[in-house]
Design an enzyme around this catalytic site. Structure first.
Site, PDB file in Angstrom:
ATOM      1  N   LYS A 219      49.859   1.288 -49.601  1.00  0.00           N
ATOM      2  CA  LYS A 219      50.879   2.466 -49.091  1.00  0.00           C
ATOM      3  C   LYS A 219      51.960   2.150 -49.005  1.00  0.00           C
ATOM      4  O   LYS A 219      51.822   2.727 -47.554  1.00  0.00           O
ATOM      5  CB  LYS A 219      50.256   3.331 -49.465  1.00  0.00           C
ATOM      6  CG  LYS A 219      49.250   3.653 -50.397  1.00  0.00           C
ATOM      7  CD  LYS A 219      49.358   3.709 -51.778  1.00  0.00           C
ATOM      8  CE  LYS A 219      47.646   4.066 -52.844  1.00  0.00           C
ATOM      9  NZ  LYS A 219      48.939   4.260 -54.347  1.00  0.00           N
ATOM     10  N   ASP A 247      53.059  -0.796 -52.613  1.00  0.00           N
ATOM     11  CA  ASP A 247      53.172   0.428 -53.771  1.00  0.00           C
ATOM     12  C   ASP A 247      53.904   2.519 -53.173  1.00  0.00           C
ATOM     13  O   ASP A 247      53.356   2.539 -51.825  1.00  0.00           O
ATOM     14  CB  ASP A 247      51.141   1.204 -53.952  1.00  0.00           C
ATOM     15  CG  ASP A 247      51.434   2.510 -55.500  1.00  0.00           C
ATOM     16  OD1 ASP A 247      51.973   2.878 -55.443  1.00  0.00           O
ATOM     17  OD2 ASP A 247      50.346   2.776 -55.316  1.00  0.00           O
ATOM     18  N   GLU A 273      55.358  -1.404 -56.152  1.00  0.00           N
ATOM     19  CA  GLU A 273      54.507  -0.849 -57.499  1.00  0.00           C
ATOM     20  C   GLU A 273      55.180   0.938 -56.984  1.00  0.00           C
ATOM     21  O   GLU A 273      54.735   1.156 -55.927  1.00  0.00           O
ATOM     22  CB  GLU A 273      52.974  -0.600 -57.385  1.00  0.00           C
ATOM     23  CG  GLU A 273      52.690  -0.044 -58.132  1.00  0.00           C
ATOM     24  CD  GLU A 273      50.743  -0.030 -58.184  1.00  0.00           C
ATOM     25  OE1 GLU A 273      50.431  -0.979 -57.909  1.00  0.00           O
ATOM     26  OE2 GLU A 273      50.064   0.965 -58.255  1.00  0.00           O
ATOM     27  N   GLU A 300      51.337   3.706 -63.677  1.00  0.00           N
ATOM     28  CA  GLU A 300      49.843   4.527 -63.466  1.00  0.00           C
ATOM     29  C   GLU A 300      50.538   5.906 -64.327  1.00  0.00           C
ATOM     30  O   GLU A 300      49.722   6.945 -65.223  1.00  0.00           O
ATOM     31  CB  GLU A 300      49.629   4.937 -62.643  1.00  0.00           C
ATOM     32  CG  GLU A 300      49.857   5.359 -61.533  1.00  0.00           C
ATOM     33  CD  GLU A 300      49.647   5.250 -59.712  1.00  0.00           C
ATOM     34  OE1 GLU A 300      49.487   4.384 -59.551  1.00  0.00           O
ATOM     35  OE2 GLU A 300      49.243   6.671 -59.364  1.00  0.00           O
ATOM     36  N   ASP A 323      47.212   3.127 -67.894  1.00  0.00           N
ATOM     37  CA  ASP A 323      46.107   4.148 -67.164  1.00  0.00           C
ATOM     38  C   ASP A 323      45.689   4.233 -68.308  1.00  0.00           C
ATOM     39  O   ASP A 323      45.743   4.456 -69.389  1.00  0.00           O
ATOM     40  CB  ASP A 323      47.578   5.440 -66.346  1.00  0.00           C
ATOM     41  CG  ASP A 323      45.772   6.463 -65.949  1.00  0.00           C
ATOM     42  OD1 ASP A 323      45.848   6.300 -64.401  1.00  0.00           O
ATOM     43  OD2 ASP A 323      44.943   7.065 -66.754  1.00  0.00           O
ATOM     44  N   HIS A 350      45.895   0.533 -63.863  1.00  0.00           N
ATOM     45  CA  HIS A 350      45.656   1.448 -62.492  1.00  0.00           C
ATOM     46  C   HIS A 350      43.995   1.491 -62.633  1.00  0.00           C
ATOM     47  O   HIS A 350      44.073   2.156 -64.395  1.00  0.00           O
ATOM     48  CB  HIS A 350      46.699   1.861 -62.824  1.00  0.00           C
ATOM     49  CG  HIS A 350      46.704   3.759 -61.937  1.00  0.00           C
ATOM     50  ND1 HIS A 350      45.949   4.738 -62.337  1.00  0.00           N
ATOM     51  CD2 HIS A 350      46.496   3.832 -61.138  1.00  0.00           C
ATOM     52  CE1 HIS A 350      45.135   6.264 -61.503  1.00  0.00           C
ATOM     53  NE2 HIS A 350      46.389   5.242 -60.683  1.00  0.00           N
TER      54      HIS A 350
END
Lengths: 461, 461
Positions: A219, A247, A273, A300, A323, A350
């Site tokens: 992240k 992400d 992402e 997602e 997703d 995702h």
């Protein structure tokens, strides 16, 4: 011939915010949750389980929407439904009053996804097959009949969809054998949450490498300085040839995304992402042009097939992260998989949260068997949290999902989990301040009936 | 200093489906509804009313979401909130758990819109001004501070927004005088619903012309043959110079939209409204290129500012039909108005339903006074239904909205309306089959508690 006689709906929440599992630049206090439904038939052995995934507050709203979406199923013949999975989807979706709340997005769409996930689970159980196999045994025509192609004809016609499936139909068995042997490749996000310390990050990255993963995701987006420090640690552990993904969970505007990602390019990320708003097709296209060769991934929060259509048309993404619960179940997932195949974009679903891994393994496996026929650039997310709550949990070995063998969509939660984590009255929540405060609010204000009557809500003070 | 002490939430539904009011190619049985909130303070004379508009089923879901969105307001200082309308918006919107259900779309966004509509109503009442005047008395800086500019910087920076407002600030008074004299121009949709007979259509078109309207809108898209017949009637009544708009309510795919609209071009429509999915930016752009000089209009289902940003960037529309309830209240409306001004696209808000006319009159008036400074190509929807339920109904004279003078956002429903049309227990609904069936369902199944506990729902049979 069994009929659908009713359903149970549960608001299930796990206190994941306590451990910083799931923390990222946007979502700092996620309590992974499932708005969960069990469809019952008059045969006690035949039922269907489905859910949509949320991160806490508002899971009750999804549960209420699921109840409304599922009502028309009561009294219907289970075999008829399972024999026309496109028809029942279109019937449920057709409700024009509920459509107004979207259309095809937000709570009403999440709820349709949960209900149809339960219907697909029911169908797979009735057929005695895991979901991926139920799908793989369908003809191209049957698959297209179950696919939601509405609003897509400028990008994918029914004939094109049929053509894509027909092309791969004769060779499905060889890919089933391949996956049975090797599993479907996955990557792990368990290492990279923002809330973890550097030491925990390093240890988890090393464990992932030791377990056979060749992809690791971190992240980013809260602090550039910290991102640089954490990416350096991860890159050091996985080596120059390992795949490192980053992400940002939608925290940037478009110009800021471009600037920030360029400053992380020394770590050679495979993709960035969710660099910005999930709705911003043109923004993703602009970011993609600016940060090449770093790939752009999103999905997602991709609300529906019309958004994905445009992401493909605008050449806005390199990886499609659909997703299983945000799209309206398999019917809409099929549409996105087919468009991705036509446009040559790999689908890397995702997962994580609660139960998403259990669902997407079926979708990825089917994608390879019948839609894309290709593993190049494909890797499906895996997060090692909360699987112990499922009756048929996914299994990952050597960085790959093992083919599920149990009939159904792997969506069933254990009875004990429901008793413990139903919010706010389950045994876990009843013992917490949060659960008790919520119970008091509802008791004092009759908030539980606010949607249904004219309730006055006053402060307790 | 008054504090917010609580709120009431109501699920109010009107049985409009009985008269085919509001029938179109997509929505054939709309029961116009409002998920309605009244914010209370410890000063009984100071309160704020807001709502979001739906068309029936699911209005309860919105009401439940409103309850969740409004909870953090309890105990807050009313003056502080009214003095920082951008701050309270960002605080409410910041809830990352609720954000997951969108973000910025569907039920959770409709609910934020309803709550913030009530906050803006409260602020205008506290200031003793109608909403348009509260806004018009704000400085450019204050307006921009209240505007949601997130995710927009690639299309509109804060500095550009300030520049647009500053440019027109010195001349605001002259435009206020102009509107006070002439009102804000509107058009009527009351004539053109699909469910009406040819005779009723002809009579209503003639009445509209007699009342001073120079624009008339007809619903299309169910049958090409019927569209041609009905458009011929309308064109005959309003004459070659009258403005005729057509509205397909999203029933077409992109290629079908182009084909169908071209076959109606002989009637010289000013715009085709909602030709396809409201999410399809690229599709609208393609349709626009193909059907010129017929304009393309959309926005009543425009989910958020990011969608409108792209519609402007892609040159996809000629008219922006933002909705006062689907966007998250004034804070997000301002963002769209400012972008529209920069891109030179007229804003012609969606109205009708229940209460939308009451709200959008304020928004259009402010748009002219402070944002666009232009009436060219601008005309705001008006539908003559259900105004009798409002304490301060909008007034239309000679095809124009008369400037509202009462403090607030004109959003307050009459007490008697709440008692009569609250669903399903209000006096009207309690006397209908629909209301009684819903009451029985809830009593039998405890469905009212499904979102809040682990409720089992079984068929009655």
């Amino acid at each position: 011939m069994p009929k659908i006689t009713g359903f149970d709906v549960f608001d299930v929440r796990f206190p994941t915010s306590l451990s910083a599992d799931g923390s990222d630049a946007m979502n700092h206090d996620a309590d992974y949750s499932a708005a969960y439904i069990v469809l019952r038939t008059d045969d006690p052995a035949l039922y269907g389980c489905g859910f949509t995934f949320t991160i806490g507050r508002g899971n009750d709203i999804c549960a209420a929407a699921i109840e409304l979406r599922a009502r028309p199923l009561i009294g219907q013949d289970a075999e008829e439904i399972c024999g026309d999975l496109g028809g029942i989807y279109r019937n449920l979706k057709r409700d024009s009053q509920l459509r107004w709340l979207g259309p095809d997005k937000g709570v009403e769409h999440l709820a349709l996804g949960a209900v149809m996930n339960a219907v697909w689970d029911l169908a797979a159980r009735q057929a005695g097959k895991p979901l991926w196999q139920l799908l793989s045994d369908m003809t191209p025509e049957q698959i297209v009949d179950a696919t939601d192609l509405s609003y897509l004809s400028d990008a994918l016609t029914r004939e094109e969809a049929l053509g894509l499936l027909t092309r791969l139909a004769p060779t499905r068995d060889q890919r089933i054998r391949q996956l049975t042997e090797n599993g479907y490749p996955c990557y792990t996000t368990s290492a990279g949450w923002l809330g973890y310390s550097d030491e925990k990050l390093r240890r988890l990255c090393q464990e992932a490498v030791d377990q056979g993963y060749r992809h690791i995701k971190l992240k980013v987006g809260a602090s550039l300085e910290e991102d640089i420090r954490r990416l350096a640690i991860a890159r050091e552990v996985i080596g120059p040839d390992g795949n490192l993904m980053i992400d940002a969970n939608q925290v940037w505007d478009v110009p800021q995304a471009i600037d920030w990602v360029k400053q992380l390019s020394e770590f050679n990320p495979m993709w960035i992402e969710e660099p910005t708003s999930p709705d911003d097709v043109l923004g993703h296209a602009e970011i993609r042009r600016a940060v090449q060769p770093i790939g752009v991934a999103t999905g997602e929060h991709g609300m529906n097939r019309v958004l994905f259509k445009q992401l493909f048309q605008a050449a806005a993404i390199d990886y499609c992260q659909l997703d299983a619960c945000r799209l309206a179940s398999v019917n809409e997932v099929l549409a996105v998989q087919l468009m991705a195949a036509k446009f040559g974009i790999p689908v890397c679903p995702h997962a994580g949260g609660v139960g998403l891994c259990e669902l997407v393994q079926h979708l990825s496996i089917f994608d390879f068997i019948a839609v894309s026929g290709d593993l190049t650039g494909r890797v499906t997310e895996f997060v090692d949290h909360l699987h112990e709550h499922f009756v048929d949990p996914c299994i990952v070995k050597d960085g790959a999902y093992v083919m599920p063998a149990t009939p159904g969509y792997s969506a069933e939660l254990k009875e004990q989990t429901l008793q413990e984590y139903a919010f706010p009255y389950g045994t876990y929540w009843a013992g917490t301040d949060t659960g008790q405060a919520e119970q008091a609010w509802r008791a004092g204000n009759q908030a539980g009936r606010v949607a249904f009557a004219s309730a006055r809500i006053e402060t307790q003070a």
